[in-house]
Design a protein around this motif. Structure first.
Motif, mmCIF file in Angstrom:
data_model
loop_
_atom_site.group_PDB
_atom_site.id
_atom_site.type_symbol
_atom_site.label_atom_id
_atom_site.label_comp_id
_atom_site.label_asym_id
_atom_site.label_seq_id
_atom_site.Cartn_x
_atom_site.Cartn_y
_atom_site.Cartn_z
ATOM 1 N N ILE A 276 -9.262 13.127 39.906
ATOM 2 C CA ILE A 276 -8.163 12.324 40.445
ATOM 3 C C ILE A 276 -7.000 12.210 39.468
ATOM 4 N N GLY A 277 -5.793 12.412 39.976
ATOM 5 C CA GLY A 277 -4.592 12.298 39.164
ATOM 6 C C GLY A 277 -3.615 11.277 39.707
ATOM 7 N N GLY A 278 -3.748 10.916 40.962
ATOM 8 C CA GLY A 278 -2.835 9.942 41.545
ATOM 9 C C GLY A 278 -3.271 9.559 42.937
ATOM 10 N N PHE A 279 -2.739 8.440 43.424
ATOM 11 C CA PHE A 279 -3.041 8.035 44.793
ATOM 12 C C PHE A 279 -1.962 7.090 45.309
ATOM 13 N N TYR A 280 -1.903 6.993 46.613
ATOM 14 C CA TYR A 280 -0.996 6.071 47.285
ATOM 15 C C TYR A 280 -1.811 4.893 47.798
ATOM 16 N N ASN A 281 -1.342 3.681 47.505
ATOM 17 C CA ASN A 281 -2.030 2.460 47.933
ATOM 18 C C ASN A 281 -1.446 2.010 49.265
ATOM 19 N N VAL A 282 -2.224 2.171 50.323
ATOM 20 C CA VAL A 282 -1.727 1.874 51.656
ATOM 21 C C VAL A 282 -1.556 0.378 51.888
ATOM 22 N N ILE A 283 -2.176 -0.456 51.040
ATOM 23 C CA ILE A 283 -2.066 -1.902 51.206
ATOM 24 C C ILE A 283 -0.726 -2.417 50.697
ATOM 25 N N ASP A 284 -0.346 -2.018 49.481
ATOM 26 C CA ASP A 284 0.903 -2.549 48.919
ATOM 27 C C ASP A 284 2.031 -1.514 48.855
ATOM 28 N N GLY A 285 1.793 -0.304 49.351
ATOM 29 C CA GLY A 285 2.848 0.706 49.407
ATOM 30 C C GLY A 285 3.249 1.260 48.058
ATOM 31 N N SER A 286 2.348 1.211 47.075
ATOM 32 C CA SER A 286 2.677 1.700 45.739
ATOM 33 C C SER A 286 2.139 3.101 45.514
ATOM 34 N N VAL A 287 2.832 3.828 44.639
ATOM 35 C CA VAL A 287 2.358 5.121 44.162
ATOM 36 C C VAL A 287 1.719 4.891 42.800
ATOM 37 N N ASN A 288 0.527 5.452 42.582
ATOM 38 C CA ASN A 288 -0.216 5.257 41.342
ATOM 39 C C ASN A 288 -0.505 6.608 40.710
ATOM 40 N N ILE A 289 -0.117 6.771 39.464
ATOM 41 C CA ILE A 289 -0.362 7.996 38.717
ATOM 42 C C ILE A 289 -1.227 7.647 37.517
ATOM 43 N N VAL A 290 -2.348 8.340 37.380
ATOM 44 C CA VAL A 290 -3.283 8.029 36.308
ATOM 45 C C VAL A 290 -2.641 8.351 34.958
ATOM 46 N N LEU A 291 -2.723 7.403 34.045
ATOM 47 C CA LEU A 291 -2.109 7.546 32.724
ATOM 48 C C LEU A 291 -3.152 8.025 31.731
ATOM 49 N N ARG A 292 -2.872 9.164 31.109
ATOM 50 C CA ARG A 292 -3.739 9.701 30.069
ATOM 51 C C ARG A 292 -3.179 9.319 28.701
ATOM 52 N N ALA A 293 -4.057 9.269 27.713
ATOM 53 C CA ALA A 293 -3.648 8.822 26.379
ATOM 54 C C ALA A 293 -2.564 9.717 25.782
ATOM 55 N N GLU A 294 -2.594 11.004 26.118
ATOM 56 C CA GLU A 294 -1.655 11.943 25.507
ATOM 57 C C GLU A 294 -0.328 12.051 26.255
ATOM 58 N N ASP A 295 -0.173 11.330 27.372
ATOM 59 C CA ASP A 295 1.040 11.465 28.181
ATOM 60 C C ASP A 295 2.240 10.787 27.526
ATOM 61 N N ASP A 296 3.434 11.366 27.766
ATOM 62 C CA ASP A 296 4.700 10.799 27.294
ATOM 63 C C ASP A 296 5.022 9.575 28.145
ATOM 64 N N ALA A 297 5.264 8.447 27.492
ATOM 65 C CA ALA A 297 5.520 7.212 28.237
ATOM 66 C C ALA A 297 6.962 7.118 28.730
ATOM 67 N N ASP A 298 7.852 7.999 28.248
ATOM 68 C CA ASP A 298 9.273 7.899 28.593
ATOM 69 C C ASP A 298 9.638 8.637 29.876
ATOM 70 N N LYS A 299 8.907 9.702 30.187
ATOM 71 C CA LYS A 299 9.218 10.444 31.404
ATOM 72 C C LYS A 299 7.969 11.144 31.925
ATOM 73 N N LEU A 300 8.027 11.559 33.161
ATOM 74 C CA LEU A 300 6.878 12.198 33.783
ATOM 75 C C LEU A 300 6.717 13.625 33.293
ATOM 76 N N THR A 301 5.482 14.021 33.047
ATOM 77 C CA THR A 301 5.187 15.418 32.758
ATOM 78 C C THR A 301 5.345 16.230 34.045
ATOM 79 N N ILE A 302 5.333 17.551 33.920
ATOM 80 C CA ILE A 302 5.451 18.391 35.122
ATOM 81 C C ILE A 302 4.301 18.128 36.095
ATOM 82 N N PRO A 303 3.036 18.096 35.651
ATOM 83 C CA PRO A 303 1.973 17.760 36.614
ATOM 84 C C PRO A 303 2.156 16.393 37.259
ATOM 85 N N GLN A 304 2.649 15.415 36.500
ATOM 86 C CA GLN A 304 2.881 14.093 37.085
ATOM 87 C C GLN A 304 4.023 14.119 38.093
#
Length: 415
Positions: free
Chosen positions: A109-137
């Motif tokens: 799993i890398g991400g999911f949409y929450n049908v209850i609150d309408g949010s997009v959720n992307i799993v955060l890995r320790a090595e990910d850049d916090a300033d912008k989304l990586t290409i896979p993200q």
């Protein structure tokens, strides 16, 4: 790029919001707006409301998945699903189905949409850049924004509730293929644009991803049933767009979703309005006796039929035999004393030729499974008795039982 890479984009339907909102930098906000613009332009739908972005950690995701399984997948449902898979030779007795599913989902799993609150959720890995989304993200975000569009325009919760009616696994899988195929179609288009702009960056980004190791004890059907909506759903959507444009996809989401996996495998049958033919079955409880409890009663469908056939036949043979599927119904009984199964499957085929081809192919399957030729051409005897017969021009029946006379009675062929 192999479609398997995109199974990280699993869509979950949680019962409650699980994660806190993280800060979004200006650089990331610019990325998000650009991705939204591209997705809305390609999908020909506009966002009607904001879709907040959150970043659950791996530990938060694991805790959430456990809650989700406890709330949405009760023990009795797990038991029914395991019996269904066992009858089709797709899972061994004693399989911890809950653990197998959770392990697979947590791996991919890398991400999911929450049908209850309408949010997009992307799993955060320790090595990910916090300033912008990586290409896979970015690719994940494009996929999940399509789900936000579907939800805001067509009410995903309504579609999910409809898919879950009557415990019809085949119907539920077909409906999932509709909205996952839609999201995958747009996601792959978005990825192609990224690749056209900077193929080296895309290649580096995906080459750097750590490939997960699957538990070898996970039955292949677990992987295939999760992949199916993304992979086969993509092809279904492509055919729908070619025939009817995006309005055809919208109409399917609005009021005319596919009802069977046959329609997903064969989009022309969906376009022609060809659904499953009804199959009736008599009450078999008196035949099997008081020691047996009915554990499943419902359809198998083309997807699970293909999976069953592939256990003993080459994939192309299995898929060819199943392609004339017209409708079916299966009943499975369990004996709690010795954990044995008794089951019968009634099938209707599109044509007499399809029925005859399947009957011959299934006889070949049983010869390979039991490594013997049947004395009567219809039953193979080992630890159980397994029978196949063509009934009339377009019907076949399959049964399996500990005793030969019981298997024959279930086929109504006790002579």
């Amino acid at each position: 790029m192999p479609m398997r890479l995109f199974i990280a984009l699993l869509l979950l339907f949680p019962q409650s919001s699980a994660f806190a909102q993280d800060g979004v930098t200006e650089a990331m906000r610019a990325q998000l707006l650009d991705i939204q613009r591209q997705v809305m332009e390609r999908r020909q739908l506009d966002l009607l409301a904001d879709a907040p972005l959150t970043f659950p950690s791996g530990s938060e995701l694991k805790a959430f998945l456990k809650r989700r399984f406890q709330e949405d997948y009760p023990p009795e449902q797990l038991e029914t699903d395991l019996v269904f898979l066992r009858a089709l030779d797709l899972a061994p007795p004693g399989l911890d189905l809950e653990a197998a599913l959770q392990d697979f989902w947590l791996t991919w799993i890398g991400g999911f949409y929450n049908v209850i609150d309408g949010s997009v959720n992307i799993v955060l890995r320790a090595e990910d850049d916090a300033d912008k989304l990586t290409i896979p993200q970015q690719v994940i975000y494009a996929h999940e924004i399509v789900h936000a569009l579907q939800d805001q325009h067509f009410d995903l919760e309504r579609i999910i509730d409809d898919a879950n009616k009557e415990g019809d696994r085949d119907r539920r899988l077909a409906m999932h293929a509709l909205f996952e195929g839609d999201a995958n179609y747009i996601m792959l288009d978005f990825l192609r644009r990224l690749n056209d702009a900077d193929p080296d960056a895309v290649n580096r980004a995906y080459s750097a991803l750590q490939r997960p190791n699957f538990d070898p004890d996970i039955p292949p059907v677990i992987i295939d049933v999760i992949e199916f909506p993304y992979r086969q759903g993509y092809h279904f959507i492509a055919e729908l767009i070619a025939a009817l444009g995006w309005e055809g996809v919208n109409e399917a989401l609005r009021r005319n979703p596919p009802q069977t996996t046959e329609q997903i495998y064969h989009p022309q049958r969906y376009l022609a309005g060809e659904g499953a033919m009804p199959v009736s079955m008599p009450d078999l409880s008196e035949i099997v006796g008081l020691a047996w409890r009915q554990a499943y009663d419902g359809p198998v469908g083309e997807f699970f039929l293909r999976q069953h056939l592939r256990v003993h036949l080459a994939e192309f043979q299995a898929d060819d035999l199943a392609s004339g599927w017209g409708g079916d119904r299966m009943t499975v009984f369990t004996n709690e004393t010795d954990d044995q199964l008794t089951w019968v499957l009634y099938q209707i085929w599109d044509s007499p030729e399809d029925a005859g081809e399947f009957a011959r192919g299934y006889q070949h399957l049983l010869e390979r499974r039991y490594r013997q030729i049947s004395d009567d051409g219809r039953c193979w005897v080992a630890e159980t008795t397994h029978c196949i017969a063509q009934i009339g021009e377009k019907e076949t029946r399959i049964s399996a039982a500990p005793r030969a006379e019981q298997a024959l009675v279930l086929l109504a062929l006790d002579d």
